[in-house]
Structures are given as C-alpha cells and as structure tokens.
Motif scaffolding. Structure first.
Motif, PDB file in Angstrom:
ATOM      1  N   ILE A 162      -0.785   1.972  -5.408  1.00  0.00           N
ATOM      2  CA  ILE A 162       0.707   2.031  -4.943  1.00  0.00           C
ATOM      3  C   ILE A 162       1.351   0.857  -4.690  1.00  0.00           C
ATOM      4  N   GLY A 163       2.473   0.654  -5.461  1.00  0.00           N
ATOM      5  CA  GLY A 163       3.428  -0.428  -5.067  1.00  0.00           C
ATOM      6  C   GLY A 163       4.735  -0.412  -4.251  1.00  0.00           C
ATOM      7  N   ASP A 164       5.076  -1.264  -3.346  1.00  0.00           N
ATOM      8  CA  ASP A 164       6.294  -0.959  -2.834  1.00  0.00           C
ATOM      9  C   ASP A 164       7.428  -1.707  -3.138  1.00  0.00           C
ATOM     10  N   ILE A 165       8.374  -0.996  -3.936  1.00  0.00           N
ATOM     11  CA  ILE A 165       9.333  -1.680  -4.728  1.00  0.00           C
ATOM     12  C   ILE A 165      10.493  -2.104  -3.607  1.00  0.00           C
ATOM     13  N   ASP A 166      10.565  -1.540  -2.614  1.00  0.00           N
ATOM     14  CA  ASP A 166      11.511  -1.919  -1.600  1.00  0.00           C
ATOM     15  C   ASP A 166      11.429  -3.361  -0.984  1.00  0.00           C
ATOM     16  N   ARG A 167      10.264  -3.888  -0.990  1.00  0.00           N
ATOM     17  CA  ARG A 167      10.050  -5.358  -0.581  1.00  0.00           C
ATOM     18  C   ARG A 167      10.068  -6.545  -1.649  1.00  0.00           C
ATOM     19  N   GLY A 168      10.186  -5.859  -2.832  1.00  0.00           N
ATOM     20  CA  GLY A 168      10.521  -6.729  -4.020  1.00  0.00           C
ATOM     21  C   GLY A 168       9.322  -7.135  -4.644  1.00  0.00           C
ATOM     22  N   GLY A 169       9.104  -7.480  -5.921  1.00  0.00           N
ATOM     23  CA  GLY A 169       8.081  -8.099  -6.604  1.00  0.00           C
ATOM     24  C   GLY A 169       7.225  -7.027  -7.039  1.00  0.00           C
TER      25      GLY A 169
END
Length: 491
Positions: A162-169
């Motif tokens: 899972i990647g969190d796009i809200d925090r960027g990168g």
C-alpha cells in the motif's frame, strides 16, 4: 484457506483501516474472515474476552468480521515504556520488558509464537487478512523481522503493498521499496494499492502504469480519500504528531498529550460531537484557559508522565482551571495522577520511588506487579448512567479513609464493585475505565454538566456504520477478485 498480507511503504499509510474494511467487505459476502497482525507496536490496546491484550486495530478488525477479538489476532504486542525499551506482550500476557537487543535475541521464540497463532487462527477460516507493521523497506530491521517479510516468508503468504499518495512521492515509495528489499522478499509482493487519493484519478493514470511497468506487480486499485474513515479509531500515534482542534462547537475540552499517552481513542466520541471543540494539546503548549473540561488521559508510564506533565507546566494550568471552577477527569493513569501520591515499590516503571500526585483527589496509588485486564460495565454513581468499557492497568488506587467526606467512588461495576473517585463538589473525578464516553447516555450526562447537548449516538453504532460504508467504498475502488486470486496463492 487463503491469506493475503497488506504491507505499507511506511507507517500511517492506512493499513489498519484497509484491513478492517476488507474484513467487513468479505464478511458481508458470506466468507469466514479473520484478521491477523504478527507484531504490533502501540500503547493503544484492547482487552479480549479471555483476559489478554492486543492492539486496538485488531479489535476493530475483529468487529469488522463480527467475531470477538482474540489474542491470536495479535500474538506479539510491543508497548513502549521509554525511548529504548518496551513491554513485550506475547499471547496477551506480559512476557518481558526488553530493548532492541532483547527482541533480536528472542527472534525465533517470538516467530514460533506468531506462527502458532496464525495456524490456530486460520484453521476453519476461508481467508485471513494479515496486516504488516511499518514498512518492509526498513531493511536495517530485516534481520529478526517477524512483522513484515520475515513473517510473510515463514508462512508463505503473498503480499499487497500500500502506498499513500496524500503524503507525496508515492511512485518512488512503491518502486523504491522493490529496489531496496531483497529479491526473494520482492517476489512475495504480487500487487499494490494506492491509498488516500484526492482529485481527478485520470491525472494519475500514467503514474499508475509506471508503477506496474517498473515493478511487475498487479495494480489493484486507487482508493480515494474516504470521509467515513474519520469515524473509525486510529491506533497509530502518528496521527497525534499533527494535532488539530476538532469540531466547531460551543465548549472546549482539552486533552494534554502525555509522552506515553495510551488508548487515545477514548476521545473519539467527543471528537464527533458537533457542540464540542476537542483540543489535543501538544507538548510545549499551554492548556487552553477556555476549556470547560480537562481530561488527563491514560499512559503507559504514569510516574514518567506526571513528571513530563509538570515539565510542560500543565500542572499549573490544571490548578488554575480548578480555581476557575472547571471540570477535570482522569482516565486510568490520568486518574492515578489526580491523587496525592503514586508509589512504585517494585520498580515496575523504573526506579523504586514514590512521587507526589496533583493532589486533586484524596486517593493514593501503588503500582503492582499484576496487570488488570478486564472488560467492564456498570453505572456512574452520581447520575446512574450506563457505561461499557475495559480496564487495562498496573496499580491499585484507594480512597483515603480519613478523607471520605471529601471524596466518594465514581462508578459501580455490574458485579457490585466500586471504582474511581469524585471530589465533594463533583468537579474533579477519575476512574480506571477506558471507553467511558462510548455510551450515549454517559456522554450525554457529561456534556449536560458542561452546558451543551450530545448527538445521542452510541459509538459502537457509529463505528459499525462506518465499517459498512468503508466496505461499500472498497467494493467500488478495489479489484477484490484480483485480491482474492492473490490470496489463493497462500499455502
């Protein structure tokens, strides 16, 4: 039986909530689902029916599956007591207090405990949804790991990242994870999810395709920022590192953020009250003078945290608040702090010592070797309102017999026992019960004292409805059939 493990590119990417949502989704489809987290690090713990403790996230995930929480759902729980040591809970009970070296030295023992729990839990389940901890990209922690790839490899369970796009990168975090981890670990990852997306999804199509091309992993969906999530309890203390005032109500309730704050989801029902502004007060800031109620929360280390409280000057703020006629409530460790003294004769928290409390309740506390772990219910004595909660504490607190005219018990348990204390004027109170505000009638009574009206909602209903809403959203945004296909590869 199938299984899939959700790991993240970092902490607070949404693993716990997504596991809960997938558990509810598959349960609603008629499957027998069980949640599992090999190792958790959190001072937010829940009490199981058999009298053990696990992370509160796993208790929420059990609720999502419509089953009681069990110690096998989180066989190893680390509860930080200082910057370098943690209480090690194995199968719901205190195993030891150790540092990183202790953890590495007992790797095999802890892994054996984890695998035993997993096999017991998976017996009879259609699928087990496993949650990782932190990130597998923390390769400095790979030796001795039982929380991420160490467990996935030992149990042969495929992984979805899972990647969190809200925090960027997010592209770099997912592709970079594959770049830095061992090739055999990378082979365990079969798919990825993008979480917390805001805006127009089509703008990320090229990025999504780039991740698939550079990793070879299956894309399982892009999950938008989902509003119902704020109604679910957060387990990770990362959420407290960016404190903000919740609500635009008529009264202010302040909670000082102790250095070892525990079970801070006690305050979620207040956060959702429209007439309440909830201030989680960070270190270095004064407690707002406009607060109608100050709540001293639970803590993993009462003596260390009353010293910390004084270092912040919060004892002065609390004393001024009391002089102005304000209300103060202490929960668990916060209750212990409100008394006249806290003794640690067995060196439970560190050195054997006795420290002065805030002196607002005529009670004294002695820390004990035995830990109280129990679910509880009853009524508050002054207003006869119901509560349902739990106790999880080390220590016994007693009202000073010579000063009973100044202090009386706060609550009566269903079995007839008394707990807690209330000052003669009713403005200072404390008890050991967590979850006190979950019951609508209990919360309504507290808010009426402060001059406002409650929304009248039971927290268990709020959480259950949010889980269903989350499950419905994941049906729309996640390739569940693709996820089940990956889970079917588990052995």
């Amino acid at each position: 039986m199938g299984a899939v493990m959700l790991q993240g590119t970092g902490s607070d990417v949404g693993k716990s909530v997504l596991v809960a949502g997938i558990c509810r989704l598959l349960t609603n489809r008629g499957m027998t689902v069980r949640p599992f987290k090999p190792q958790n690090m959190s001072n937010n713990a829940a009490v199981t029916p058999e009298g053990g403790e696990i992370g509160r996230a796993q208790a929420l995930q059990a609720l999502a599956c419509w089953v009681p929480p069990h110690v096998d759902m989180n066989p190893v729980l680390l509860k930080p007591q200082s910057d370098k040591s943690a209480q090690v809970i194995v199968h719901g009970k205190i195993h030891n207090v150790g540092d990183a070296n202790y953890y590495r030295e007992h790797k095999q023992e802890l892994l054996d405990a984890v695998l035993a729990s997993y096999h017991r839990l998976s017996d009879g389940a259609d699928i087990v949804i496993v949650e990782g901890a932190g990130s597998p990209a923390e390769i400095n922690l790979r030796t001795g790991d039982i929380a991420n790839m160490g467990f996935a490899r030992a149990a042969n369970i495929p992984v979805v990242l899972i990647g969190d796009i809200d925090r960027g990168g997010v592209i770099a975090s997912i592709v970079g994870t594959k770049a830095v981890i061992d090739s055999e670990d990378a082979a365990m990852i079969r798919g990825f999810l993008i979480n917390k997306f805001r805006g127009e999804v089509s703008l990320f199509e090229d990025g999504y395709d780039a991740i698939k091309e550079r990793t070879g992993w299956k894309g399982l969906g892009i999950i938008p920022w989902l509003p119902m999530i704020h109604k679910l309890p957060a387990e990770d203390a990362v959420v407290l590192q960016q404190p903000e005032t919740a609500g635009k109500g008529m009264i202010d309730i302040a909670v000082p953020m102790l250095s070892r704050i525990a079970n801070f989801d006690d305050f979620d029902p207040l956060r959702l009250e429209p007439q309440v502004r909830l201030h989680m007060v960070p270190p270095g800031e004064p407690i707002p003078a406009i607060a109608s109620l100050i709540i001293i929360p639970g803590t993993k280390a009462t003596i260390a945290d009353i010293k910390f409280l004084r270092e912040q000057g919060w004892d002065i703020d609390i004393a001024a608040h009391v002089r102005r006629g304000g209300y103060v409530l202490g929960i668990c460790g916060g209750y212990q702090m409100l008394g006249e003294s806290i003794a640690d004769p067995h060196a439970i928290e560190g050195a054997a010592e006795t420290v002065a409390g805030l002196g607002l309740l005529r009670v004294t506390t002695t820390l004990t070797k035995a830990k109280t772990l129990t679910n509880s219910s009853g009524k508050s004595i002054t207003d006869d309102k119901d509560f349902n909660g739990y106790e999880i504490h080390v220590g016994e607190t007693h009202i000073d017999i010579a000063k009973r005219d100044q202090t009386s018990p706060m609550i009566r348990f269903s079995d007839g026992r008394f707990d807690g204390a209330v000052s003669r004027d009713g403005r200072i109170s404390g008890c050991y019960v967590h979850g006190l505000f979950n019951a609508a009638s209990q919360r309504r009574s507290w808010l009426e004292k402060l001059g406002v009206t409650s929304n009248g909602e039971d927290q268990v209903v709020v959480v259950d409805e949010a889980l269903d809403a989350l499950a419905n959203a994941l049906e729309e945004y996640v390739d569940i059939d693709g996820l089940l296909a990956i889970a079917g590869d588990a052995t």
